[in-house]
Structures are given as structure tokens and as C-alpha cells.
Design a protein around this motif. Structure first.
Motif, PDB file in Angstrom:
ATOM      1  N   THR A 200       0.836  -1.203   0.000  1.00 38.93           N
ATOM      2  CA  THR A 200       0.000   0.000   0.000  1.00 38.93           C
ATOM      3  C   THR A 200       0.870   1.252   0.000  1.00 38.93           C
ATOM      4  OG1 THR A 200      -1.769  -1.155   1.190  1.00 38.93           O
ATOM      5  CG2 THR A 200      -1.794   1.255   1.255  1.00 38.93           C
ATOM      6  N   LYS A 201       1.905   1.229   0.832  1.00 37.27           N
ATOM      7  CA  LYS A 201       2.811   2.378   0.911  1.00 37.27           C
ATOM      8  C   LYS A 201       3.518   2.619  -0.418  1.00 37.27           C
ATOM      9  CE  LYS A 201       6.588   4.354   3.673  1.00 37.27           C
ATOM     10  NZ  LYS A 201       7.328   4.853   2.509  1.00 37.27           N
ATOM     11  N   ARG A 202       3.989   1.553  -1.054  1.00 39.38           N
ATOM     12  CA  ARG A 202       4.680   1.716  -2.335  1.00 39.38           C
ATOM     13  C   ARG A 202       3.745   2.313  -3.382  1.00 39.38           C
ATOM     14  NH1 ARG A 202       9.509  -0.916  -3.574  1.00 39.38           N
ATOM     15  NH2 ARG A 202       9.273   0.263  -5.509  1.00 39.38           N
ATOM     16  N   THR A 203       2.517   1.828  -3.430  1.00 38.55           N
ATOM     17  CA  THR A 203       1.549   2.360  -4.390  1.00 38.55           C
ATOM     18  C   THR A 203       1.318   3.848  -4.156  1.00 38.55           C
ATOM     19  OG1 THR A 203       0.426   0.212  -4.503  1.00 38.55           O
ATOM     20  CG2 THR A 203      -0.793   2.129  -5.289  1.00 38.55           C
ATOM     21  N   LEU A 204       1.052   4.205  -2.908  1.00 40.10           N
ATOM     22  CA  LEU A 204       0.762   5.603  -2.580  1.00 40.10           C
ATOM     23  C   LEU A 204       1.987   6.496  -2.763  1.00 40.10           C
ATOM     24  CD1 LEU A 204      -1.461   5.082   0.592  1.00 40.10           C
ATOM     25  CD2 LEU A 204      -2.209   5.700  -1.722  1.00 40.10           C
ATOM     26  N   ASP A 205       3.160   5.980  -2.436  1.00 43.19           N
ATOM     27  CA  ASP A 205       4.387   6.775  -2.583  1.00 43.19           C
ATOM     28  C   ASP A 205       4.646   7.119  -4.044  1.00 43.19           C
ATOM     29  OD1 ASP A 205       4.810   6.787   0.110  1.00 43.19           O
ATOM     30  OD2 ASP A 205       6.467   5.344   0.097  1.00 43.19           O
ATOM     31  N   HIS A 206       4.533   6.131  -4.924  1.00 40.81           N
ATOM     32  CA  HIS A 206       4.803   6.390  -6.344  1.00 40.81           C
ATOM     33  C   HIS A 206       3.745   7.306  -6.950  1.00 40.81           C
ATOM     34  CE1 HIS A 206       8.209   3.780  -6.428  1.00 40.81           C
ATOM     35  NE2 HIS A 206       7.505   2.723  -6.077  1.00 40.81           N
ATOM     36  N   LEU A 207       2.492   7.081  -6.592  1.00 43.90           N
ATOM     37  CA  LEU A 207       1.439   7.970  -7.085  1.00 43.90           C
ATOM     38  C   LEU A 207       1.616   9.380  -6.532  1.00 43.90           C
ATOM     39  CD1 LEU A 207      -1.681   5.632  -6.868  1.00 43.90           C
ATOM     40  CD2 LEU A 207      -0.740   6.650  -8.948  1.00 43.90           C
ATOM     41  N   GLY A 208       2.013   9.469  -5.274  1.00 47.20           N
ATOM     42  CA  GLY A 208       2.227  10.782  -4.670  1.00 47.20           C
ATOM     43  C   GLY A 208       3.347  11.545  -5.347  1.00 47.20           C
TER      44      GLY A 208
END
Length: 246
Positions: A200-208
Motif C-alpha cells: 500500500t505504501k509503495r503504491t501511494l508513494d509512487h502515485l504521490g
């Protein structure tokens, strides 16, 4: 000397100390010598079976091909000896001239008349469908990805004639962040719960990072310190061609 380490609490260390020794909780420690013997036996058996398969197909009156696609993610990750297996398969196969290595395009160049088929949509996931990657637990990812893809394409088209080094750097990094956000592993890990928080963190970090950099670029006010940090943090595909998004 691995005993005290290997018997401790399990964590994502990136190093696997155990070998597959059955379905029970207790696993034997990894034995490199035994693994090497096993992979030699498996490679020899694989080539032997392919030779038998080709002989049987040739008896039907045509020049056959055996397509051997591998999920490259298995090699080294789930199967430590995978690269060694490939090495031994190739070495075993070239001992005689009855096997010829070729890419699909090379085969088609000499055998142009072939049947054409349309494969059905399928995956290696549970039940063979896409449900693992599109589930109540991870469906929230895709609207964000679809918006990011649209923004990436619009930015690429808008700057198609822009030859400035900064624009090239930004567009490359936007493409990197998008590709990393699109990694199917994140949805898979969220569904299985194996590393849900990390995925979840990786997804949100890259999108962010994608959205922040995109907004700066659109406003013509790129924070180069932030860009450099992104380039350092997510630095795969140094020669990525962002023009594919045009």
C-alpha cells in the motif's frame, strides 16, 4: 553458524536460510551442494523430455517447435537455482545437434505459414482469472492509476516538441513513477496480505511523487531538489523513452 539466525523470528530480510523440506513448520537449512545436484538432475531431465517430445511431434510429419516461456520472476526470487537451471539446460541441449535454439520470430521467418489464434484472457492467479488483482481489497488502486495514465499521456503530448533537458528529465521520471505504481505486485500483495502495508505504501508513494511532480511541471515551477530526490530514489530504466506515451 546459521542456526541461531535461522531459528529466530521471521522477517523480510531478503535472504532465505531454509530449503523446501515438506509442509511442516520445521524446515531444514539450505544445502548448496544438495541444491546443485538437484538442479543438475532437473536440467538433464528437462532436456531429455523435450527431446522425446520433439521426436514424437516430428513423427507427425512437420518440423515442430517447443515454446518454453518462463516467468522470469521465479529465477532467483522463488527459485534460487533458477539461473543455474537455465545455464545447465542450454549446455545440455547443445551437446548434440538435434536441438536448435531459436526465438519465435526466427522460427516464423523460416516457417511463415502458421495458424493464428486469439488467447483468452487469463492469469496464473487463483482460478486463472483476474480476480486476485481486482478485488475489494485492492480495487481502490485503479481509478488513481487510470488518472495518472491520462495525465502522463497529456503531459507527453503537450511537451512533444520540448527539447529542454529539464522537460526530458521530468517526463522520464513521471514515466518511472507511473510504471512503478502500476506494478502488479502491489495489488497482489494487498490481496494476499503477505505485505499489505508495504505494498500500500509503495503504491501511494509512487502515485504521490507522480502527482506532485506532474503538478509542478504543469505549473512550470519544478522543484529540482525534489526531482533529484525522485531520480535518486526511483532510478530504474535510465534510458526510458517517455515518447511512447504520446
Amino acid at each position: 553458524h546459521l542456526g541461531p539466525i535461522a531459528r529466530g523470528s521471521r522477517r523480510f530480510a531478503g535472504v532465505k536460510y531454509h530449503r523446501i523440506t515438506g509442509r511442516g513448520e520445521e524446515k531444514g537449512l539450505y544445502d548448496r551442494e544438495a541444491a546443485e545436484k538437484a538442479v543438475e538432475m532437473h536440467a538433464a531431465h528437462f532436456v531429455k523430455q523435450r527431446r522425446r517430445q520433439l521426436r514424437e511431434l516430428s513423427a507427425l510429419g512437420f518440423d515442430p517447435i517447443v515454446v518454453v516461456p518462463f516467468d522470469a520472476e521465479l529465477f532467483g526470487h522463488w527459485w534460487f537455482e533458477g539461473p543455474r537451471f537455465l545455464d545447465l539446460v542450454i549446455r545440455e541441449a547443445v551437446k548434440n545437434d538435434d536441438l536448435c535454439w531459436a526465438t519465435p520470430s526466427e522460427y516464423l521467418a523460416t516457417h511463415p505459414t502458421q495458424q493464428a489464434i486469439q488467447p483468452a484472457a487469463s492469469t496464473w492467479g487463483e482460478n486463472g482469472y483476474l480476480a486476485v488483482w481486482l478485488d475489494q481489497s485492492n480495487a481502490w488502486i485503479y481509478p488513481h492509476l487510470h488518472i495518472a495514465v491520462q495525465r502522463m499521456s497529456e503531459a507527453a503530448r503537450r511537451h512533444a516538441e520540448d527539447s529542454s533537458p529539464l522537460a526530458d528529465r521530468v517526463l522520464k521520471q513521471l514515466a518511472r513513477e507511473l510504471l512503478l505504481a502500476q506494478s502488479s505486485d502491489w495489488a497482489f500483495l494487498i490481496k494476499t496480505g503477505t505485505a499489505k502495508e508495504y505494498a500500500t505504501k509503495r503504491t501511494l508513494d509512487h502515485l504521490g511523487r507522480f502527482n506532485r511532480l506532474h503538478d509542478q511541471f504543469a505549473a512550470n515551477h519544478v522543484d529540482e531538489k525534489f526531482l533529484r530526490d525522485c531520480e535518486w530514489r526511483d532510478n530504474l530504466f535510465p534510458n526510458l523513452n517517455w515518447r511512447y506515451y504520446i
